[in-house]
Design an enzyme around this catalytic site. Structure first.
Site, PDB file in Angstrom:
ATOM      1  N   HIS A 129       0.832  -1.204   0.000  1.00  0.00           N
ATOM      2  CA  HIS A 129       0.000   0.000   0.000  1.00  0.00           C
ATOM      3  C   HIS A 129       0.868   1.257   0.000  1.00  0.00           C
ATOM      4  O   HIS A 129       0.623   2.205  -0.748  1.00  0.00           O
ATOM      5  CB  HIS A 129      -0.927   0.001   1.217  1.00  0.00           C
ATOM      6  CG  HIS A 129      -1.990  -1.044   1.157  1.00  0.00           C
ATOM      7  ND1 HIS A 129      -3.315  -0.752   0.951  1.00  0.00           N
ATOM      8  CD2 HIS A 129      -1.932  -2.394   1.280  1.00  0.00           C
ATOM      9  CE1 HIS A 129      -4.018  -1.863   0.947  1.00  0.00           C
ATOM     10  NE2 HIS A 129      -3.197  -2.879   1.142  1.00  0.00           N
ATOM     11  N   ASP A 180      -6.218   5.624   1.796  1.00  0.00           N
ATOM     12  CA  ASP A 180      -6.377   4.202   1.525  1.00  0.00           C
ATOM     13  C   ASP A 180      -7.770   3.749   1.954  1.00  0.00           C
ATOM     14  O   ASP A 180      -8.415   4.381   2.793  1.00  0.00           O
ATOM     15  CB  ASP A 180      -5.314   3.420   2.309  1.00  0.00           C
ATOM     16  CG  ASP A 180      -5.206   1.972   1.864  1.00  0.00           C
ATOM     17  OD1 ASP A 180      -5.973   1.131   2.385  1.00  0.00           O
ATOM     18  OD2 ASP A 180      -4.369   1.681   1.005  1.00  0.00           O
ATOM     19  N   THR A 215      -5.620   0.473  -4.239  1.00  0.00           N
ATOM     20  CA  THR A 215      -4.365  -0.127  -4.673  1.00  0.00           C
ATOM     21  C   THR A 215      -4.552  -1.429  -5.443  1.00  0.00           C
ATOM     22  O   THR A 215      -3.577  -1.974  -5.967  1.00  0.00           O
ATOM     23  CB  THR A 215      -3.452  -0.390  -3.454  1.00  0.00           C
ATOM     24  OG1 THR A 215      -4.153  -1.178  -2.497  1.00  0.00           O
ATOM     25  CG2 THR A 215      -3.022   0.920  -2.814  1.00  0.00           C
ATOM     26  N   ALA A 275      13.297 -11.579  -2.563  1.00  0.00           N
ATOM     27  CA  ALA A 275      13.666 -11.416  -3.967  1.00  0.00           C
ATOM     28  C   ALA A 275      13.507  -9.975  -4.424  1.00  0.00           C
ATOM     29  O   ALA A 275      12.493  -9.334  -4.098  1.00  0.00           O
ATOM     30  CB  ALA A 275      12.794 -12.324  -4.837  1.00  0.00           C
ATOM     31  N   GLN A 305      12.060  -8.526  -6.822  1.00  0.00           N
ATOM     32  CA  GLN A 305      11.138  -9.074  -7.809  1.00  0.00           C
ATOM     33  C   GLN A 305      11.117  -8.305  -9.129  1.00  0.00           C
ATOM     34  O   GLN A 305      11.200  -8.906 -10.207  1.00  0.00           O
ATOM     35  CB  GLN A 305       9.726  -9.123  -7.212  1.00  0.00           C
ATOM     36  CG  GLN A 305       8.701  -9.747  -8.148  1.00  0.00           C
ATOM     37  CD  GLN A 305       7.350  -9.876  -7.489  1.00  0.00           C
ATOM     38  OE1 GLN A 305       7.159 -10.773  -6.664  1.00  0.00           O
ATOM     39  NE2 GLN A 305       6.418  -9.001  -7.823  1.00  0.00           N
ATOM     40  N   HIS A 331       1.601 -15.294  -6.468  1.00  0.00           N
ATOM     41  CA  HIS A 331       0.446 -15.237  -5.589  1.00  0.00           C
ATOM     42  C   HIS A 331      -0.632 -14.305  -6.140  1.00  0.00           C
ATOM     43  O   HIS A 331      -1.729 -14.234  -5.583  1.00  0.00           O
ATOM     44  CB  HIS A 331       0.874 -14.761  -4.197  1.00  0.00           C
ATOM     45  CG  HIS A 331       1.415 -13.366  -4.192  1.00  0.00           C
ATOM     46  ND1 HIS A 331       2.430 -12.941  -5.019  1.00  0.00           N
ATOM     47  CD2 HIS A 331       1.076 -12.272  -3.455  1.00  0.00           C
ATOM     48  CE1 HIS A 331       2.691 -11.676  -4.804  1.00  0.00           C
ATOM     49  NE2 HIS A 331       1.898 -11.235  -3.860  1.00  0.00           N
ATOM     50  N   TRP A 334      -1.762  -7.629  -6.613  1.00  0.00           N
ATOM     51  CA  TRP A 334      -1.972  -6.770  -7.776  1.00  0.00           C
ATOM     52  C   TRP A 334      -0.698  -6.055  -8.214  1.00  0.00           C
ATOM     53  O   TRP A 334      -0.444  -5.900  -9.413  1.00  0.00           O
ATOM     54  CB  TRP A 334      -3.090  -5.775  -7.516  1.00  0.00           C
ATOM     55  CG  TRP A 334      -3.505  -5.044  -8.768  1.00  0.00           C
ATOM     56  CD1 TRP A 334      -3.463  -3.704  -9.007  1.00  0.00           C
ATOM     57  CD2 TRP A 334      -4.017  -5.642  -9.969  1.00  0.00           C
ATOM     58  NE1 TRP A 334      -3.914  -3.425 -10.280  1.00  0.00           N
ATOM     59  CE2 TRP A 334      -4.256  -4.600 -10.893  1.00  0.00           C
ATOM     60  CE3 TRP A 334      -4.290  -6.960 -10.357  1.00  0.00           C
ATOM     61  CZ2 TRP A 334      -4.766  -4.832 -12.172  1.00  0.00           C
ATOM     62  CZ3 TRP A 334      -4.789  -7.193 -11.639  1.00  0.00           C
ATOM     63  CH2 TRP A 334      -5.017  -6.136 -12.523  1.00  0.00           C
ATOM     64  N   ALA A 355      -6.361 -12.215   0.746  1.00  0.00           N
ATOM     65  CA  ALA A 355      -6.923 -10.936   0.285  1.00  0.00           C
ATOM     66  C   ALA A 355      -7.738 -11.175  -0.988  1.00  0.00           C
ATOM     67  O   ALA A 355      -8.524 -12.107  -1.038  1.00  0.00           O
ATOM     68  CB  ALA A 355      -5.813  -9.901   0.093  1.00  0.00           C
ATOM     69  N   GLU A 356      -7.522 -10.343  -2.015  1.00  0.00           N
ATOM     70  CA  GLU A 356      -8.338 -10.460  -3.231  1.00  0.00           C
ATOM     71  C   GLU A 356      -7.646 -11.298  -4.294  1.00  0.00           C
ATOM     72  O   GLU A 356      -8.065 -11.321  -5.460  1.00  0.00           O
ATOM     73  CB  GLU A 356      -8.656  -9.059  -3.778  1.00  0.00           C
ATOM     74  CG  GLU A 356      -7.649  -8.457  -4.739  1.00  0.00           C
ATOM     75  CD  GLU A 356      -6.352  -7.984  -4.107  1.00  0.00           C
ATOM     76  OE1 GLU A 356      -5.574  -7.315  -4.806  1.00  0.00           O
ATOM     77  OE2 GLU A 356      -6.099  -8.281  -2.922  1.00  0.00           O
ATOM     78  N   GLN A 357      -6.582 -12.022  -3.933  1.00  0.00           N
ATOM     79  CA  GLN A 357      -5.753 -12.679  -4.930  1.00  0.00           C
ATOM     80  C   GLN A 357      -6.480 -13.758  -5.729  1.00  0.00           C
ATOM     81  O   GLN A 357      -6.177 -13.977  -6.908  1.00  0.00           O
ATOM     82  CB  GLN A 357      -4.506 -13.245  -4.249  1.00  0.00           C
ATOM     83  CG  GLN A 357      -3.596 -12.145  -3.715  1.00  0.00           C
ATOM     84  CD  GLN A 357      -2.556 -12.641  -2.728  1.00  0.00           C
ATOM     85  OE1 GLN A 357      -2.357 -13.846  -2.564  1.00  0.00           O
ATOM     86  NE2 GLN A 357      -1.885 -11.722  -2.042  1.00  0.00           N
TER      87      GLN A 357
END
Length: 495
Positions: free
Chosen positions: A23, A131, A153, A361, A363, A378, A381, A401-403
């Protein structure tokens, strides 16, 4: 921060991100976009300190400290005080705890904004940007006559899902939680093209606590003047256009993405030299990256299964392997001192030259490397946007979460990913509560990796979306235009 330069700006924005690494990072990046776009804007970021023992608190602290040590023109950071006796994280009611903790800072925000408005020669405050976990700040902004904007986010499809769930909560007399016990049920949600199966509805939102949070936060959201969403029109055309059918009482939705933190791309830090050097020696698009986010980790039995699948797949790999800290710490993940304690015996020796097992990592830098040809993710977003930006196809392994909804959107809605799982989940806030509910088999993982690396149709779609994601933020692009409209509105608030 040069106070004189702050004083020469026309409009000031107050940003209040939630105390989560993803976030905060996204919030800082959109702040940079805005001030770089228009010299009349300045931004004050009010930082909520993470609680000790919650999530990646040290990573958040280090990140914010790294920002404050840099000279960021027209962006300044102010750390909010913390109550002497802050609440303890409650793994049985995580959303309620997070919401209450964020909003317990309202009194400190009120004091700081009051002082800011007294400063002579400072820019007038054109808006709060908050947020979703900080919706109590809307009341503070209203006390000063300042409009509020939400920085969402996640993506537009998930925003539409939240609105649907609130409607379901408000209009159905039956027990809305019980509806999700039917695993074969599907829901027609306007922000999705396809019916959404129950199995990909995030577990947190199948509970009364989760639905209560959605209802209260989205009731407050309607009081905002606009919602900035970290997405772009070409990626979520249907979802974004679905908001045009809402009544005039709903805030304007501004697609402003992809908003990415790419600061580490192109430079190699000393601790990353080994892995980047190894990748330099690999052929283009031949290495699969496995990385599961700041809170992603597995129990030992699943780790061993992943290892067997990687060996059987025969593909080169980089695996970010991390461990869970329990000790009553929510969402707290760290690195193994020696990963051999959870890997199959001899795995590291058998895969010398074929793969690398690492801890945390870099990433974005890894995804940018020409050797990376696939990403087992995973589906957080930020990670999805990074992967699309660099043209790397995904294999979905959502966790929390929303994954799960993100994974459904990538595989079913847009065809930008292959499936390992769509509905995998574990209790990230309380891993000891039953442990992992499912063991993903070696056959499933191996099949997903092979599809990921061999599916030319998905790879082609992702490459095209990569081009579109970059065009969206360039001059004349869809998000560039949307941000221009947003800036004009900020300035009109003080005209």
């Amino acid at each position: 921060m040069n106070q004189k330069k702050m004083a020469n700006t026309t409009a000031e924005l107050v940003f209040i991100p939630a105390a989560g690494l993803g976030h905060i990072m996204s919030t800082i990046e959109i702040a940079k976009v805005l001030v770089n776009r228009d010299q009349r804007l300045s931004i004050t970021v009010l930082v909520i300190k993470p609680l000790s023992g919650f999530g990646s608190g040290s990573e958040i602290t280090n990140y914010v400290e790294s920002l404050t040590s840099k000279a960021m023109e027209r962006i300044r950071f102010m750390e909010l005080p913390q109550d002497e006796t802050p609440p303890k994280p409650d793994p049985k009611a995580p959303l309620t705890f997070l919401n209450d903790y964020m909003n317990s800072h309202c009194k400190y925000v009120r004091n700081i904004v009051g002082e800011m408005m007294k400063q002579p020669g400072s820019g007038r405050i054109a808006g709060f940007v908050i947020d979703l976990f900080c919706t109590g700040m809307i009341d503070v902004a209203s006390e000063f006559g300042i409009p509020t904007y939400i920085f969402f986010t996640s993506n537009a499809a998930f925003l539409g899902f939240n609105l649907y769930m609130k409607t379901l909560y408000d209009t159905r007399n039956q027990d809305h939680v019980a509806e999700f016990s039917n695993s074969d049920a599907e829901f027609l949600i306007t922000s999705f093209v396809n019916p959404v199966p129950t199995k990909v509805i995030p577990e947190l939102f199948r509970t009364k606590e989760g639905l209560d949070f959605l209802r209260s936060s989205h009731q407050k959201m309607k009081e905002a003047k606009g919602i900035m969403v970290n997405t772009f029109l070409e990626l979520e055309t249907h979802a974004i256009e679905s908001f045009s059918s809402l009544d005039n009482n709903f805030p304007t939705v501004y697609p402003v993405g992809p908003v990415l933190n790419l600061d580490g791309v192109g430079t190699v830090k000393p601790k990353d030299r080994d892995i980047m050097s190894w990748l330099d020696g690999q052929q283009p698009s031949t290495v699969v990256l496995l990385c599961f986010g700041s809170a992603g980790s597995f129990d030992e039995i699943q780790v061993k299964v992943i290892a067997h699948a990687l060996e059987r797949s025969g593909h080169y790999f980089v695996w970010s392997l991390r461990r869970r800290h329990r000790q009553e710490q929510m969402m707290n993940v760290g690195d193994y001192e020696d990963p051999r304690v959870v890997l199959p015996e001899g795995f590291l020796e058998r895969t010398v030259g074929v793969g690398k097992v690492i801890g945390w990592a870099p990433q974005a830098a890894l995804l940018a490397h020409r050797a990376i040809g696939g990403f087992v993710s995973h589906c957080g977003w930020n990670s999805v946007l990074e992967s699309l930006w660099f043209g790397v196809p995904l294999a979905t392994w959502p966790m929390y979460a929303e994954q799960q909804l993100n994974a459904f959107g990538l595989v079913v809605e847009s065809g930008l990913a292959v499936e390992i799982k769509l509905d995998y989940t574990f209790n990230v806030f309380n891993p000891d509560d039953g442990g992992d509910t499912v063991i993903v088999t070696a056959a499933e993982i191996e099949r997903g990796i092979r599809q990921l690396m061999d599916n030319t149709q998905v790879r082609g779609k992702v490459k095209e979306m990569s081009r579109k994601s970059r065009a969206a933020v360039e001059k004349g692009g869809s998000s560039f235009i949307s941000i221009g409209h947003l800036i004009n509105e900020f300035l009109s608030n003080i005209s």
